[in-house]
Design an enzyme around this catalytic site. Structure first.
Site, mmCIF file in Angstrom:
data_model
loop_
_atom_site.group_PDB
_atom_site.id
_atom_site.type_symbol
_atom_site.label_atom_id
_atom_site.label_comp_id
_atom_site.label_asym_id
_atom_site.label_seq_id
_atom_site.Cartn_x
_atom_site.Cartn_y
_atom_site.Cartn_z
ATOM 1 N N ARG A 25 -0.603 -9.237 13.195
ATOM 2 C CA ARG A 25 -1.186 -8.286 12.236
ATOM 3 C C ARG A 25 -1.975 -9.033 11.156
ATOM 4 N NH1 ARG A 25 4.201 -5.521 10.778
ATOM 5 N NH2 ARG A 25 3.097 -4.392 9.132
ATOM 6 N N ARG A 54 11.018 -1.482 11.412
ATOM 7 C CA ARG A 54 9.883 -1.142 12.270
ATOM 8 C C ARG A 54 9.772 -2.114 13.444
ATOM 9 N NH1 ARG A 54 4.800 -0.055 8.277
ATOM 10 N NH2 ARG A 54 3.763 -1.253 9.926
ATOM 11 N N LYS A 109 0.845 -1.209 0.000
ATOM 12 C CA LYS A 109 0.000 0.000 0.000
ATOM 13 C C LYS A 109 0.877 1.254 0.000
ATOM 14 C CE LYS A 109 -2.031 -1.206 3.902
ATOM 15 N NZ LYS A 109 -1.308 -2.464 4.183
ATOM 16 N N ARG A 125 11.960 -5.907 5.378
ATOM 17 C CA ARG A 125 11.663 -4.507 5.092
ATOM 18 C C ARG A 125 12.378 -3.559 6.061
ATOM 19 N NH1 ARG A 125 5.793 -2.075 5.566
ATOM 20 N NH2 ARG A 125 5.967 -3.033 7.617
ATOM 21 N N ARG A 155 -9.907 0.269 8.778
ATOM 22 C CA ARG A 155 -9.427 -1.080 9.062
ATOM 23 C C ARG A 155 -10.482 -1.934 9.750
ATOM 24 N NH1 ARG A 155 -3.752 -0.121 8.881
ATOM 25 N NH2 ARG A 155 -2.506 -1.928 9.359
HETATM 26 P P1 AP5 Z 1 4.853 -1.638 1.887
HETATM 27 O O1 AP5 Z 1 4.563 -0.760 0.721
HETATM 28 O O2 AP5 Z 1 5.567 -1.052 3.046
HETATM 29 O O3 AP5 Z 1 3.512 -2.395 2.357
HETATM 30 P P2 AP5 Z 1 2.261 -1.890 3.175
HETATM 31 O O4 AP5 Z 1 1.057 -2.509 2.550
HETATM 32 O O5 AP5 Z 1 2.290 -0.397 3.292
HETATM 33 O O6 AP5 Z 1 2.549 -2.610 4.551
HETATM 34 P P3 AP5 Z 1 2.481 -2.078 6.051
HETATM 35 O O7 AP5 Z 1 3.271 -3.028 6.887
HETATM 36 O O8 AP5 Z 1 2.827 -0.614 6.118
HETATM 37 O O9 AP5 Z 1 0.965 -2.265 6.358
HETATM 38 P P4 AP5 Z 1 0.268 -2.306 7.697
HETATM 39 O O10 AP5 Z 1 -1.123 -2.154 7.226
HETATM 40 O O11 AP5 Z 1 0.549 -3.463 8.555
HETATM 41 O O12 AP5 Z 1 0.939 -1.086 8.526
HETATM 42 P P5 AP5 Z 1 0.441 0.354 8.928
HETATM 43 O O13 AP5 Z 1 1.611 1.226 8.964
HETATM 44 O O14 AP5 Z 1 -0.747 0.740 8.133
HETATM 45 O O15 AP5 Z 1 5.671 -2.900 1.322
HETATM 46 C C1 AP5 Z 1 6.125 -3.921 2.197
HETATM 47 C C2 AP5 Z 1 7.495 -4.433 1.709
HETATM 48 O O16 AP5 Z 1 7.309 -5.092 0.458
HETATM 49 C C3 AP5 Z 1 8.525 -3.306 1.454
HETATM 50 O O17 AP5 Z 1 9.796 -3.766 1.813
HETATM 51 C C4 AP5 Z 1 8.416 -3.059 -0.046
HETATM 52 O O18 AP5 Z 1 9.648 -2.573 -0.567
HETATM 53 C C5 AP5 Z 1 8.083 -4.462 -0.550
HETATM 54 N N1 AP5 Z 1 7.265 -4.465 -1.783
HETATM 55 C C6 AP5 Z 1 6.258 -3.599 -2.105
HETATM 56 N N2 AP5 Z 1 5.718 -3.933 -3.300
HETATM 57 C C7 AP5 Z 1 6.390 -5.045 -3.711
HETATM 58 C C8 AP5 Z 1 6.288 -5.888 -4.879
HETATM 59 N N3 AP5 Z 1 5.392 -5.639 -5.855
HETATM 60 N N4 AP5 Z 1 7.119 -6.950 -4.969
HETATM 61 C C9 AP5 Z 1 8.033 -7.202 -3.987
HETATM 62 N N5 AP5 Z 1 8.194 -6.450 -2.874
HETATM 63 C C10 AP5 Z 1 7.364 -5.390 -2.742
HETATM 64 O O19 AP5 Z 1 -0.075 0.107 10.419
HETATM 65 C C11 AP5 Z 1 0.817 -0.180 11.468
HETATM 66 C C12 AP5 Z 1 0.066 -0.303 12.778
HETATM 67 O O20 AP5 Z 1 -0.547 0.955 13.103
HETATM 68 C C13 AP5 Z 1 -1.098 -1.298 12.800
HETATM 69 O O21 AP5 Z 1 -0.667 -2.629 13.064
HETATM 70 C C14 AP5 Z 1 -1.954 -0.732 13.939
HETATM 71 O O22 AP5 Z 1 -1.379 -1.032 15.195
HETATM 72 C C15 AP5 Z 1 -1.811 0.750 13.713
HETATM 73 N N6 AP5 Z 1 -2.862 1.238 12.793
HETATM 74 C C16 AP5 Z 1 -2.657 1.774 11.552
HETATM 75 N N7 AP5 Z 1 -3.836 2.107 10.990
HETATM 76 C C17 AP5 Z 1 -4.802 1.772 11.897
HETATM 77 C C18 AP5 Z 1 -6.206 1.849 11.881
HETATM 78 N N8 AP5 Z 1 -6.876 2.352 10.807
HETATM 79 N N9 AP5 Z 1 -6.873 1.409 12.970
HETATM 80 C C19 AP5 Z 1 -6.228 0.953 14.055
HETATM 81 N N10 AP5 Z 1 -4.883 0.814 14.131
HETATM 82 C C20 AP5 Z 1 -4.176 1.225 13.051
HETATM 83 MG MG MG Z 2 2.457 0.954 4.891
#
Ligand code: AP5
Ligand code: MG
Ligand code: ZN
Length: 229
Positions: free
Chosen positions: A182, A171, A22, A136, A97
């Protein structure tokens, strides 16, 4: 980077499990479509870095891979949405979410006479997600993700995207325990959000495997847009 710029008032949601890409796709779309990127995870990490009270509340939940309570999250994200001029397009990454958050978002947009235009779900199997997240690294300043691969070796020590090179770190929620949690939380609490947008006729599911560029083309195609690169 080719700018499309025909969609500057598009209101978009990026859905998908942790590690689906994402954030990676959002960085491209932000440039291509000239819309704001609102990532709930990035907002929380910003609060954590700045030692705010909200960051301290979020820390424990995030490190366990659990959702931060809605009372904290909804206000933070909708506050950001409400602060934008009404004609400004945006993409939400990591929000909503759960269905409670999706309903709160609809309500806030309705007050502005607006609706979501499209929800794009990036689909990736769990085994690939675990592989990606354990390799990552991200920039502490701009949040750009880097991947450690056998071919590329260790990521750089500082970011090549930021003007003054942010620190590259892993992270705290990319530990095996938090990643496993997660994924459970995603399948139990976030998967119903897919049905919410499917029922509204707004959902497009695209495969998230393949190169970053291939996935980008699929996202643009799901928005009815194409780009010559
Ligand atoms: P990346 O682009 O970083 O993936 P992502 O989908 O953004 O993954 P996240 O880990 O950020 O998602 P998340 O939803 O768990 O975390 P968030 O920060 O939202 O890519 C991942 C890796 O793959 C990278 O190394 C990239 O280079 C690689 N990659 C990308 N595309 C690729 C491809 N095509 N091929 C190969 N490799 C590739 O949330 C974190 C925490 O915050 C949550 O757990 C929760 O505690 C809290 N939180 C956030 N939002 C909420 C909410 N709405 N409600 C409650 N708690 C929340
Ligand atoms: Mg992300
Ligand atoms: Zn950076």
């Amino acid at each position: 980077m080719t700018r499309i710029g025909v969609a500057t008032n598009l209101r978009l949601i990026l859905l998908g499990p942790p590690g689906a890409g994402k954030g990676t796709q959002a960085l491209l779309l932000k440039e291509q479509l000239e819309i704001e990127h609102v990532s709930s995870g990035d907002l929380f990490r910003h609060h954590l870095s700045n030692g705010t009270e909200l960051g301290e509340i979020a820390r424990g939940y995030m490190n366990q891979g659990a959702l931060v309570p809605d009372e904290v999250t909804i206000g933070m994200v909708l506050g950001r949405v409400r602060s934008m001029p009404t004609g400004q397009g945006f993409m939400l990454d990591g929000f909503p979410r759960n269905t409670n958050q999706a309903e709160a978002l609809d309500g806030a947009l309705e007050q502005r006479g607006q609706k979501i235009d499209r929800a794009v779900h990036i689909s990736v199997p769990d085994d690939e997600l675990i592989r990606r997240l354990s390799n990552r690294y991200i920039c502490r300043k701009c949040q750009k993700p880097f991947t450690r691969t056998p071919a590329s070796g260790e990521p750089p020590k500082s970011c090549n995207e930021c003007a003054d090179g942010g620190e590259i770190y892993q992270r705290d929620d990319d530990t095996p325990y938090a990643v496993a949690n997660r994924l459970i939380v995603y399948h139990q609490e976030t998967a119903p959000v897919l049905d919410f947008y499917r029922d509204a006729g707004l959902l497009a599911t695209i495969p998230g495997e393949g190169t970053v560029e291939t996935v980008n083309k699929s996202v643009l195609a799901a928005l009815g847009l194409t780009v010559e690169v």
